[in-house]
Design a protein around this motif. Structure first.
Motif, PDB file in Angstrom:
ATOM      1  N   VAL A  53      -3.018  24.514 -23.896  1.00 19.33           N
ATOM      2  CA  VAL A  53      -3.259  24.704 -25.326  1.00 19.33           C
ATOM      3  C   VAL A  53      -4.728  24.446 -25.646  1.00 19.33           C
ATOM      4  O   VAL A  53      -5.339  25.145 -26.465  1.00 19.33           O
ATOM      5  N   GLY A  54      -5.327  23.438 -25.002  1.00 23.57           N
ATOM      6  CA  GLY A  54      -6.742  23.172 -25.234  1.00 23.57           C
ATOM      7  C   GLY A  54      -7.632  24.311 -24.789  1.00 23.57           C
ATOM      8  O   GLY A  54      -8.621  24.650 -25.462  1.00 23.57           O
ATOM      9  N   MET A  55      -7.298  24.960 -23.664  1.00 19.24           N
ATOM     10  CA  MET A  55      -8.092  26.109 -23.210  1.00 19.24           C
ATOM     11  C   MET A  55      -8.025  27.250 -24.202  1.00 19.24           C
ATOM     12  O   MET A  55      -9.046  27.875 -24.530  1.00 19.24           O
ATOM     13  N   LEU A  56      -6.824  27.556 -24.695  1.00 18.63           N
ATOM     14  CA  LEU A  56      -6.689  28.638 -25.670  1.00 18.63           C
ATOM     15  C   LEU A  56      -7.358  28.285 -26.992  1.00 18.63           C
ATOM     16  O   LEU A  56      -8.002  29.138 -27.630  1.00 18.63           O
ATOM     17  N   HIS A  57      -7.202  27.026 -27.421  1.00 18.89           N
ATOM     18  CA  HIS A  57      -7.781  26.608 -28.699  1.00 18.89           C
ATOM     19  C   HIS A  57      -9.306  26.610 -28.645  1.00 18.89           C
ATOM     20  O   HIS A  57      -9.961  26.996 -29.623  1.00 18.89           O
ATOM     21  N   ASN A  58      -9.893  26.194 -27.544  1.00 15.39           N
ATOM     22  CA  ASN A  58     -11.349  26.112 -27.448  1.00 15.39           C
ATOM     23  C   ASN A  58     -12.025  27.480 -27.447  1.00 15.39           C
ATOM     24  O   ASN A  58     -13.194  27.595 -27.833  1.00 15.39           O
ATOM     25  N   ARG A  59     -11.293  28.523 -27.036  1.00 14.68           N
ATOM     26  CA  ARG A  59     -11.886  29.866 -27.098  1.00 14.68           C
ATOM     27  C   ARG A  59     -11.353  30.672 -28.292  1.00 14.68           C
ATOM     28  O   ARG A  59     -11.343  31.898 -28.275  1.00 14.68           O
ATOM     29  N   SER A  60     -10.870  29.932 -29.305  1.00 22.89           N
ATOM     30  CA  SER A  60     -10.446  30.511 -30.601  1.00 22.89           C
ATOM     31  C   SER A  60      -9.326  31.529 -30.426  1.00 22.89           C
ATOM     32  O   SER A  60      -9.275  32.550 -31.117  1.00 22.89           O
ATOM     33  N   GLU A  89      -0.558  24.489 -32.691  1.00 25.01           N
ATOM     34  CA  GLU A  89      -1.920  24.135 -33.098  1.00 25.01           C
ATOM     35  C   GLU A  89      -2.136  22.639 -32.839  1.00 25.01           C
ATOM     36  O   GLU A  89      -1.411  21.796 -33.382  1.00 25.01           O
ATOM     37  N   PRO A  90      -3.107  22.264 -32.002  1.00 27.02           N
ATOM     38  CA  PRO A  90      -3.353  20.828 -31.765  1.00 27.02           C
ATOM     39  C   PRO A  90      -3.963  20.175 -32.999  1.00 27.02           C
ATOM     40  O   PRO A  90      -4.850  20.728 -33.653  1.00 27.02           O
ATOM     41  N   LEU A  91      -3.453  19.005 -33.337  1.00 20.14           N
ATOM     42  CA  LEU A  91      -3.971  18.249 -34.485  1.00 20.14           C
ATOM     43  C   LEU A  91      -5.095  17.347 -34.006  1.00 20.14           C
ATOM     44  O   LEU A  91      -4.881  16.439 -33.190  1.00 20.14           O
ATOM     45  N   LEU A  92      -6.310  17.598 -34.496  1.00 20.53           N
ATOM     46  CA  LEU A  92      -7.499  16.864 -34.072  1.00 20.53           C
ATOM     47  C   LEU A  92      -8.192  16.268 -35.284  1.00 20.53           C
ATOM     48  O   LEU A  92      -8.107  16.799 -36.400  1.00 20.53           O
ATOM     49  N   GLU A  93      -8.881  15.174 -35.054  1.00 18.70           N
ATOM     50  CA  GLU A  93      -9.660  14.544 -36.127  1.00 18.70           C
ATOM     51  C   GLU A  93     -10.938  15.322 -36.369  1.00 18.70           C
ATOM     52  O   GLU A  93     -11.548  15.871 -35.456  1.00 18.70           O
ATOM     53  N   GLN A  94     -11.349  15.354 -37.633  1.00 19.98           N
ATOM     54  CA  GLN A  94     -12.553  16.084 -38.005  1.00 19.98           C
ATOM     55  C   GLN A  94     -13.788  15.340 -37.514  1.00 19.98           C
ATOM     56  O   GLN A  94     -13.919  14.131 -37.708  1.00 19.98           O
ATOM     57  N   GLU A  95     -14.672  16.074 -36.831  1.00 19.12           N
ATOM     58  CA  GLU A  95     -15.909  15.463 -36.356  1.00 19.12           C
ATOM     59  C   GLU A  95     -16.948  15.428 -37.466  1.00 19.12           C
ATOM     60  O   GLU A  95     -16.879  16.164 -38.447  1.00 19.12           O
ATOM     61  N   GLY A  96     -17.928  14.575 -37.296  1.00 20.38           N
ATOM     62  CA  GLY A  96     -18.997  14.477 -38.287  1.00 20.38           C
ATOM     63  C   GLY A  96     -19.867  15.715 -38.282  1.00 20.38           C
ATOM     64  O   GLY A  96     -20.136  16.325 -37.246  1.00 20.38           O
ATOM     65  N   GLY A  97     -20.368  16.078 -39.458  1.00 17.36           N
ATOM     66  CA  GLY A  97     -21.210  17.266 -39.581  1.00 17.36           C
ATOM     67  C   GLY A  97     -20.434  18.549 -39.714  1.00 17.36           C
ATOM     68  O   GLY A  97     -21.040  19.626 -39.755  1.00 17.36           O
ATOM     69  N   ALA A 103     -18.507  20.062 -37.548  1.00 20.48           N
ATOM     70  CA  ALA A 103     -18.505  20.872 -36.333  1.00 20.48           C
ATOM     71  C   ALA A 103     -17.077  21.321 -36.011  1.00 20.48           C
ATOM     72  O   ALA A 103     -16.101  20.713 -36.442  1.00 20.48           O
ATOM     73  N   ALA A 104     -16.970  22.400 -35.258  1.00 16.45           N
ATOM     74  CA  ALA A 104     -15.666  22.926 -34.876  1.00 16.45           C
ATOM     75  C   ALA A 104     -14.949  21.929 -33.976  1.00 16.45           C
ATOM     76  O   ALA A 104     -15.542  21.379 -33.046  1.00 16.45           O
ATOM     77  N   ARG A 105     -13.694  21.692 -34.282  1.00 22.76           N
ATOM     78  CA  ARG A 105     -12.910  20.731 -33.505  1.00 22.76           C
ATOM     79  C   ARG A 105     -12.432  21.380 -32.211  1.00 22.76           C
ATOM     80  O   ARG A 105     -11.847  22.461 -32.232  1.00 22.76           O
ATOM     81  N   LYS A 106     -12.705  20.705 -31.110  1.00 27.28           N
ATOM     82  CA  LYS A 106     -12.331  21.217 -29.800  1.00 27.28           C
ATOM     83  C   LYS A 106     -11.642  20.110 -29.011  1.00 27.28           C
ATOM     84  O   LYS A 106     -11.892  18.928 -29.227  1.00 27.28           O
ATOM     85  N   LEU A 107     -10.782  20.541 -28.097  1.00 24.53           N
ATOM     86  CA  LEU A 107     -10.085  19.602 -27.223  1.00 24.53           C
ATOM     87  C   LEU A 107     -10.962  19.361 -25.989  1.00 24.53           C
ATOM     88  O   LEU A 107     -10.881  20.086 -24.992  1.00 24.53           O
ATOM     89  N   THR A 108     -11.800  18.358 -26.069  1.00 26.73           N
ATOM     90  CA  THR A 108     -12.667  18.018 -24.958  1.00 26.73           C
ATOM     91  C   THR A 108     -11.907  17.177 -23.932  1.00 26.73           C
ATOM     92  O   THR A 108     -10.760  16.769 -24.153  1.00 26.73           O
ATOM     93  N   ALA A 109     -12.560  16.905 -22.796  1.00 30.48           N
ATOM     94  CA  ALA A 109     -11.918  16.123 -21.741  1.00 30.48           C
ATOM     95  C   ALA A 109     -11.604  14.707 -22.211  1.00 30.48           C
ATOM     96  O   ALA A 109     -10.561  14.140 -21.869  1.00 30.48           O
ATOM     97  N   SER A 110     -12.495  14.116 -23.001  1.00 25.66           N
ATOM     98  CA  SER A 110     -12.247  12.758 -23.497  1.00 25.66           C
ATOM     99  C   SER A 110     -11.059  12.737 -24.451  1.00 25.66           C
ATOM    100  O   SER A 110     -10.249  11.797 -24.430  1.00 25.66           O
ATOM    101  N   ARG A 111     -10.924  13.770 -25.270  1.00 25.56           N
ATOM    102  CA  ARG A 111      -9.781  13.809 -26.185  1.00 25.56           C
ATOM    103  C   ARG A 111      -8.479  14.054 -25.430  1.00 25.56           C
ATOM    104  O   ARG A 111      -7.425  13.502 -25.786  1.00 25.56           O
ATOM    105  N   LEU A 112      -8.531  14.892 -24.405  1.00 27.94           N
ATOM    106  CA  LEU A 112      -7.328  15.094 -23.600  1.00 27.94           C
ATOM    107  C   LEU A 112      -6.878  13.784 -22.962  1.00 27.94           C
ATOM    108  O   LEU A 112      -5.673  13.471 -22.930  1.00 27.94           O
TER     109      LEU A 112
END
Length: 348
Positions: free
Chosen positions: A9-16, A77-85, A87-96
């Motif tokens: 899901v993170g791979m699909l979400h990160n490439r929109s 749809e993965p539920l992610l916290e909004q980043e500062g500024g 920026a587009a929310r992505k499932l990074t390795a640290s979040r995984l």
């Protein structure tokens, strides 16, 4: 399952790209080498409700056979916290890694609940503070913990389907012209009485009188052609049900002769190969059974093989003959006989 699902899901979400269950299912099964169904998604939602947001959407591009773009699909749809500024929310390795740790903690919490219930059922019951708990009670079997109840996932809306002309007329009566309504009403009456079709209004009288004498292909024009196929399919299904019922009611003493008859074509081929390899006009029954036990695909004892050979000699006396003397029994085979006709006779 959650780890593989979060990765795909993170791979699909990160490439929109919109993650759907049809897209992630095959990838998860390839990763975990197990079956992954919607009930497993419901279990993940039960453990970690704040991990994903599920919806039923249509118009999502799909590359799966048998699924149209207009069909409803379960989107994830993965539920992610909004980043500062902003920026587009992505499932990074640290979040995984963080989400995996949260999921693991929640699974342990569920097991602790069952452990607490197990301690309360003891006599006398025990109460252990969870912050001091370091291992499970010896009588608590973790493998016997019941499966996680799957949560309810969004379902596609129920769409009303029409199957007859009367239903089409009832639903679309207010949206059609009087001429179209009249045509549909005539079609409904014609489909309700297929056995007595009225002659076409544009046929002259000379042709109307010849309608009953038309060839069968023209006389049957308009008859539902799938009806014969349905009748044949129903008869085949009925015969299969009767065969299955007979198989379920067979007793062991009735089933064993049938199995013996089914093995005879294979045993005939093996017996002929044994005689060709031995290059002898006759073999003792004991030697023939021993050679066939080593060459036959079905595992049988020499005693069982002897019963099959006796049955072959009884059914095909011209091809296989038994010669008994005082000390032993010999088997003689007609090598010139056609093996194909022999096996065909046994199959019938």
């Amino acid at each position: 399952m959650f780890r593989s699902m979060d990765t795909i899901v993170g791979m699909l979400h990160n490439r929109s790209e919109t993650p759907t269950f049809a897209k992630v299912q095959q990838g998860i099964q390839d990763m975990i080498r197990r079956c992954f169904e919607e009930c497993n998604v419901g279990q993940i939602k039960t453990v970690y409700p704040a991990s994903y947001h599920f919806r039923q959407e249509r118009g999502v591009p799909t590359f799966k056979d048998g699924m149209k773009r207009s069909d409803y699909q379960l989107t994830i749809e993965p539920l992610l916290e909004q980043e500062g500024g902003g920026a587009a929310r992505k499932l990074t390795a640290s979040r995984l890694l963080q989400r995996r740790q949260i999921f693991s903690q929640k699974v342990v919490e569920l097991v602790k609940q069952h452990h607490r219930s197990s301690l309360a059922a003891l006599n006398p019951h025990m109460v252990v503070p969870e912050d001091q708990l370091t291992r499970w009670h010896p009588r608590f079997n973790v493998d016997e913990v019941p499966d996680i109840e799957p949560a309810v996932l969004p379902q596609p809306p129920a769409m009303e389907k029409v199957s007859t002309a009367q239903e089409v007329l009832a639903l679309a009566c207010s949206l059609m012209s009087p001429m179209m309504e009249k045509a549909l009403r005539q079609l409904a009456l014609r489909s309700a009485e297929p056995s007595s079709p009225a002659p076409p209004a544009w046929c002259p009288p000379s042709q109307r009188c010849r309608l009953p004498h038309q060839p069968p292909c023209l006389a049957l024009k308009g008859v539902f052609q799938v009806l014969p196929e349905r009748v044949r399919a129903k008869e085949a299904q009925k015969q299969l049900a009767q065969k299955q019922l007979a198989q379920m009611t067979w007793r062991p003493e009735q089933e064993q002769p049938l199995q013996c008859l089914e093995r005879l074509p294979e045993l005939a081929r093996v017996l002929r190969s044994v005689f060709l390899s031995e290059r002898k006009p006759a073999l003792s029954l004991e030697v023939a059974c021993a050679r066939m036990v080593g060459s036959c695909c079905t595992a049988m004892s020499p005693r069982e093989m002897e019963k099959h050979l006796l049955l072959l000699a009884e059914l095909l006396p011209d091809w296989l003959r038994l010669h008994r003397n005082r000390t032993d029994t010999y088997v003689k085979l007609d090598k010139a006989a056609d093996l194909a006709s022999i096996t065909a006779c046994l199959d019938t």
